[in-house]
Scaffold this active site. Structure first.
Site: not given
Length: 167
Positions: A8, A79
């Site tokens: 990202h 994550e």
């Protein structure tokens, strides 16, 4: 199957030097700007499908880069939980410990826990997306786990870096 792992763009926490883990923060203004810039030369038609972590920073990145593709959120590529270290300043000691696979952040996940999720995700892709070009928008910790699971050279990834893997 061609797997393209993309980290990202810069998040609000990246910008101010805080560990994120599972904290669901947005992209920073700079992250949005850089993603829009990258999108100008990013061929979203190259990919058959896009998977994203369900966290805002990955979804925002994916929606800017591949607005024409179906984006599927998958918890297996979220994550690594950093437990008590989330929302705390990054330090050399924490960075060192996070790279040590036997160390668990207090109340967080081991990297081997993330690797198990990634293995399951890879098996799912093999069963369902043979011969496809897949974009996976995820996080540095998850990309690290992909590299370990696939016995690749483990390399660091910066925001918006992409790693192409043929499986």
């Amino acid at each position: 199957m061609e797997l393209n792992l993309l980290r990202h763009a810069e998040s609000e926490f990246n910008k101010i030097g805080l560990l994120q883990g599972r904290i669901d923060c947005n992209l920073s203004e700079e992250g949005i700007r850089k993603t829009k810039e990258r999108a100008k030369n990013f061929d979203s038609n190259y990919y058959d499908i896009c998977f994203s972590s369900p966290l805002k920073r990955t979804l925002q990145t994916a929606k800017i880069l591949v607005p024409n593709l179906k984006i599927i959120c998958d918890e297996r590529i979220i994550e690594r939980s950093l437990g008590d270290w989330e929302n705390t300043p990054i330090s050399d000691e924490k960075s060192f410990l996070l790279k040590n696979i036997e160390k668990r952040p207090p109340n967080g996940e081991l990297i081997t826990d993330v690797a198990k999720r990634v293995e399951d995700f890879i098996d799912f892709l093999k069963e369902n997306y043979e011969g496809k070009k897949i974009l996976v928008v995820t996080h540095a910790g998850v990309i690290y786990a992909f590299q370990r699971v696939l016995n690749l050279k483990v390399e660091g990834v910066n925001n918006l870096d992409i790693i192409k893997i043929n499986i």
